[in-house]
Design a protein around this motif. Structure first.
Motif, short mmCIF file in Angstrom:
data_model
loop_
_atom_site.label_atom_id
_atom_site.label_comp_id
_atom_site.label_asym_id
_atom_site.label_seq_id
_atom_site.Cartn_x
_atom_site.Cartn_y
_atom_site.Cartn_z
N TRP A 73 0.86 -1.18 0.00
CA TRP A 73 0.00 0.00 0.00
C TRP A 73 0.89 1.23 0.00
CZ3 TRP A 73 -0.28 4.29 3.15
CH2 TRP A 73 -1.37 5.15 2.92
N GLY A 74 0.46 2.25 -0.70
CA GLY A 74 1.22 3.50 -0.67
C GLY A 74 1.14 4.24 -1.98
N GLY A 75 2.07 5.17 -2.14
CA GLY A 75 2.09 6.02 -3.31
C GLY A 75 2.53 7.43 -2.91
N ARG A 107 1.64 11.50 -2.03
CA ARG A 107 0.73 12.57 -1.65
C ARG A 107 1.43 13.90 -1.90
NH1 ARG A 107 -1.95 10.06 3.93
NH2 ARG A 107 -3.36 8.63 2.84
N ASN A 148 6.39 10.40 -0.30
CA ASN A 148 6.36 9.02 -0.80
C ASN A 148 6.10 8.10 0.39
OD1 ASN A 148 7.50 9.16 -3.77
ND2 ASN A 148 8.75 10.54 -2.53
N ASP A 183 -3.80 12.94 -3.78
CA ASP A 183 -3.50 11.71 -3.05
C ASP A 183 -3.56 10.53 -4.02
OD1 ASP A 183 -3.25 9.56 -1.37
OD2 ASP A 183 -4.79 10.21 0.05
N THR A 219 -2.20 7.46 -3.09
CA THR A 219 -1.96 6.23 -2.34
C THR A 219 -3.09 5.24 -2.58
OG1 THR A 219 -3.03 7.19 -0.39
CG2 THR A 219 -0.64 7.39 -0.54
N LEU A 252 3.87 0.71 -7.45
CA LEU A 252 4.01 1.87 -6.58
C LEU A 252 5.25 2.68 -6.97
CD1 LEU A 252 3.58 1.76 -2.73
CD2 LEU A 252 5.44 3.03 -3.76
#
Length: 489
Positions: free
Chosen positions: A236-238, A240, A285, A309, A311, A319
């Motif tokens: 999970w993530g990405g 912002r 990140n 956003d 994420t 990712l």
């Protein structure tokens, strides 16, 4: 009289040609190697030369080698090394060409050994290791391993080359779990200055194995890295995105994130901001190495509203593919390290956003400055110790590795861009030393050419590196002929 004039002219031409021949030993060397390797040798007159000689991502390190040699296997590389060393010719070695240190991965005159054809990825599911060629970039490594639902501790920027990142230490989103990238190598296949192939591991040439984990290009040319593989695929993530106005809140959240007693090793983060460009602002990140949305580790950031956003649940490779890449013409960077301290964090925040040098940089043609705030957990250092150690001399404490990235357009601004950014780094180091939070370590992969990286590994480790170099490279080939990069002091 006319006949005499013609004779004199012919003698003059012969003298000129012989002078050129005497003045071009590099070209003669290239011709010798081309006779043996054929199309693996690219000369200035070849159609692919221009693209290959300018493949390095920053124009500050573009160069004009006499020829570019792309050996296809270890046997060809041993021939190239033996021939180059026999002629005492200068050379450089290129994996991905992402270093901004002049001479590290390109050369004016001499020979550029381009490792691009060492590009295989082999996964052994029984041993849980991946053997990767040193000419690959991390995108190719991750893509090849994705079908097996495994990954390796590797680079966060997918266009970075495998070789340079590992030999400089290497920072990864998996570092808090498993240590730096170099700590996850189980074997290096190396061509030495003598033109022989050796393996370096915990049981075979263990001194060389230790030295290569951060010792750069001072010992030989690595052809393959065998890396530990891990069952990490979905994450999970990405990214912002925030306005620059959010930086005070972000710095406060970063302090909270870094100062917890038991930091979640599956969480990793990097804050980048562009104080010269409010339209870009700040980029966070966020990476969680499990498919769990909004993990508690990132709670300090929840109340800061982003402009955008991105994420989400996705694979780790996806990712990293989504991370933005800067488009800059001329690039340099500098590194600094310090421990976690609220007052110091505030001081550094002021320096990287308000220092007068920032305006001077923005006044250069296309001048820009970005900083990267990279939290390093004590667990990352301890994981390295558990894997046999490395020469870096790191202490197991929570710390930050800051990087300043400066970009500009014109070659005539090179010195100004360098000096303004160096001045900012000096202010950061002065602040961390005054507060007692200075960390005596410079991360090689983020360091400028004139930062004394290896000197900061500690006196004992430097002595051990020198002893290892004397053993495997007694004629100091990689100190003197491969003169680019960070050399042993």
């Amino acid at each position: 009289m006319a006949r005499s004039t013609v004779a004199q002219a012919l003698v003059g031409l012969l003298f000129a040609f012989s002078s050129v021949a005497r003045a071009s030993p590099d070209q003669a060397l290239c011709n010798t190697i081309k006779t043996k390797l054929g199309n693996d040798t690219v000369e200035a007159t070849d159609g692919t030369y221009e693209a290959l000689s300018t493949e390095n991502w920053s124009q500050t390190v573009w160069a004009k080698p006499a020829c570019i040699i792309q050996p296809s296997n270890a046997k060809e590389l041993t021939y190239v090394v033996s021939t180059v060393v026999g002629q005492k010719a200068k050379f450089a070695i290129r994996s991905g060409g992402h270093s901004v240190v002049p001479g590290a991965a390109n050369i004016n005159g001499g020979v550029l050994i381009d490792m691009a054809r060492f590009n295989s990825v082999e996964y052994d599911a029984n041993k849980k290791v991946a053997t990767v060629g040193s000419g690959l970039r991390w995108k190719e490594v991750y893509t090849a391993l994705d079908p097996y639902n495994v990954t390796v501790v590797g680079g966060r920027v997918l266009e970075v080359g495998v070789g340079g990142l590992i030999l400089g230490g290497g920072l990864s989103y998996l570092a808090d779990l498993h240590g730096l990238v170099c700590d996850n190598v189980v074997n290096f296949e190396v061509v030495t200055a003598k033109g022989t192939v050796v393996n370096a591991s915990a049981t075979s040439n263990p001194d060389l194995f230790w030295a290569l984990k951060g010792g750069a290009n001072n010992f030989g040319i690595v052809t393959k890295f065998t890396l530990k593989a891990y069952d990490i695929h979905d994450a999970w993530g990405g990214v912002r995105v925030y306005s620059l106005d959010a930086l005070p809140a972000l710095f406060d959240a970063m302090y909270q994130y870094q100062s917890v007693a038991n930091k979640d090793p599956y969480a990793n983060i990097m804050l980048q901001a562009f104080p010269t460009n409010a339209s870009i602002g700040a980029i966070l990140n966020m990476v969680y190495l499990k498919p769990e949305a909004e993990p508690e580790a990132f709670a300090p950031f929840r109340n800061i509203t982003p402009l955008a956003d991105q994420t989400k649940l996705q694979t780790l490779t996806e990712l990293m593919l989504a991370a933005p890449l800067p488009e800059l013409t001329r690039v340099n960077w500098f590194s600094s390290s310090y421990t976690t301290d609220k007052k110091l964090f505030s001081q550094v925040a002021d320096i990287v956003t308000k220092a007068p040098e920032i305006e001077e940089i923005s006044n250069l043609t296309a001048g820009s400055l970005a900083f990267g705030w990279q939290p390093i957990s004590s667990s990352a250092v301890l994981a390295g110790h558990a894997s046999g150690g490395n020469p870096l001399g790191l202490q197991p404490v929570n710390q930050t590795w800051l990087v300043l990235d400066v970009g500009w357009w014109k070659p005539e601004d090179d010195e100004l861009a360098h000096n303004y950014t160096l001045s900012i780094i000096d202010k950061i180091d002065d602040a961390s030393k005054a507060s007692g939070n200075y960390v005596d370590y410079i991360f090689m992969n983020d360091a400028a050419a004139d930062q004394p990286v290896i000197e900061h590994y500690g006196q004992e480790n430097v002595a051990k590196l020198k002893a290892t170099a004397r053993k495997y490279d007694p004629d100091q080939v990689f100190q003197n002929l491969a003169s680019g990069g960070f050399k042993l002091p």
